[in-house]
Design a protein around this motif. Structure first.
Motif, PDB file in Angstrom:
ATOM      1  N   PHE A 191     -37.264  26.085  76.970  1.00  0.00           N
ATOM      2  CA  PHE A 191     -36.273  26.256  76.066  1.00  0.00           C
ATOM      3  C   PHE A 191     -34.877  26.508  76.519  1.00  0.00           C
ATOM      4  O   PHE A 191     -34.578  27.198  77.228  1.00  0.00           O
ATOM      5  N   LYS A 192     -34.057  25.265  76.231  1.00  0.00           N
ATOM      6  CA  LYS A 192     -32.649  25.346  76.591  1.00  0.00           C
ATOM      7  C   LYS A 192     -32.484  25.345  78.167  1.00  0.00           C
ATOM      8  O   LYS A 192     -31.770  26.190  78.563  1.00  0.00           O
TER       9      LYS A 192
ATOM     10  N   GLN B 107     -37.393  28.337  81.804  1.00  0.00           N
ATOM     11  CA  GLN B 107     -38.828  27.886  81.917  1.00  0.00           C
ATOM     12  C   GLN B 107     -39.774  29.335  82.047  1.00  0.00           C
ATOM     13  O   GLN B 107     -39.280  30.084  82.534  1.00  0.00           O
ATOM     14  N   ALA B 108     -40.897  28.914  81.687  1.00  0.00           N
ATOM     15  CA  ALA B 108     -41.827  29.912  81.597  1.00  0.00           C
ATOM     16  C   ALA B 108     -41.499  31.267  81.439  1.00  0.00           C
ATOM     17  O   ALA B 108     -41.135  31.595  80.317  1.00  0.00           O
ATOM     18  N   GLN B 109     -41.596  32.289  82.422  1.00  0.00           N
ATOM     19  CA  GLN B 109     -41.488  33.936  82.198  1.00  0.00           C
ATOM     20  C   GLN B 109     -40.028  34.110  81.742  1.00  0.00           C
ATOM     21  O   GLN B 109     -39.965  35.147  81.380  1.00  0.00           O
ATOM     22  N   TYR B 110     -39.125  33.141  82.185  1.00  0.00           N
ATOM     23  CA  TYR B 110     -37.616  33.532  81.866  1.00  0.00           C
ATOM     24  C   TYR B 110     -37.350  33.574  80.482  1.00  0.00           C
ATOM     25  O   TYR B 110     -36.397  34.453  80.122  1.00  0.00           O
ATOM     26  N   ILE B 111     -38.151  33.065  79.828  1.00  0.00           N
ATOM     27  CA  ILE B 111     -37.915  32.958  78.265  1.00  0.00           C
ATOM     28  C   ILE B 111     -38.240  34.356  77.795  1.00  0.00           C
ATOM     29  O   ILE B 111     -37.550  35.087  76.952  1.00  0.00           O
TER      30      ILE B 111
ATOM     31  N   LEU C 241     -31.558  33.445  87.735  1.00  0.00           N
ATOM     32  CA  LEU C 241     -32.824  33.607  88.447  1.00  0.00           C
ATOM     33  C   LEU C 241     -33.743  32.343  88.230  1.00  0.00           C
ATOM     34  O   LEU C 241     -34.333  31.907  88.982  1.00  0.00           O
ATOM     35  N   ASN C 242     -33.453  31.741  87.005  1.00  0.00           N
ATOM     36  CA  ASN C 242     -34.184  30.401  86.607  1.00  0.00           C
ATOM     37  C   ASN C 242     -33.931  29.399  87.633  1.00  0.00           C
ATOM     38  O   ASN C 242     -34.578  28.549  88.114  1.00  0.00           O
TER      39      ASN C 242
END
Length: 110
Positions: A18-19, A22-26, A71-72
């Protein structure tokens, strides 16, 4: 009778994105925003100035966005989990008794 046409979902087994996140960062960003919303509501109920609490929460929101996107970019989809797991590994194992090693070798051979 004509054959049926099915559409193929080409996004199967891809990570959620999303924008650019990725993955857990959302999830990290979503939880952080909910915490900031609660912090703003609590400070407003306690009587702290709307402008002061709004500015403080806005600044913390900016820091949250910058940190999560950094971090992403740096660790990617699984990198942060791997980094956290690596810190849990011991640097080494000290064996002060040779009998322990002999028992391991006997189990391997016999």
């Amino acid at each position: 009778m004509a054959g049926k046409h099915y559409t193929i979902n080409k996004g199967v087994n891809r990570p959620i994105s999303f924008k650019g996140l990725q993955a857990q960062y959302i999830l990290y960003l979503g939880v952080g925003l909910v915490v900031l919303l609660l912090l703003f509501a609590i400070s407003y109920v306690l009587g702290i100035s709307f402008w002061l609490s709004g500015t403080a929460c806005g600044f913390m929101g900016y820091l949250l966005f910058e940190t999560v996107f950094k971090l992403n970019r740096k660790y990617g989809r699984y990198g942060l989990k791997k980094r956290l797991a690596r810190h849990k590994l011991p640097m080494g194992i000290k064996v002060r008794d040779r009998g322990f090693v002999r028992k391991l070798k006997q189990k391997e051979n016999g």
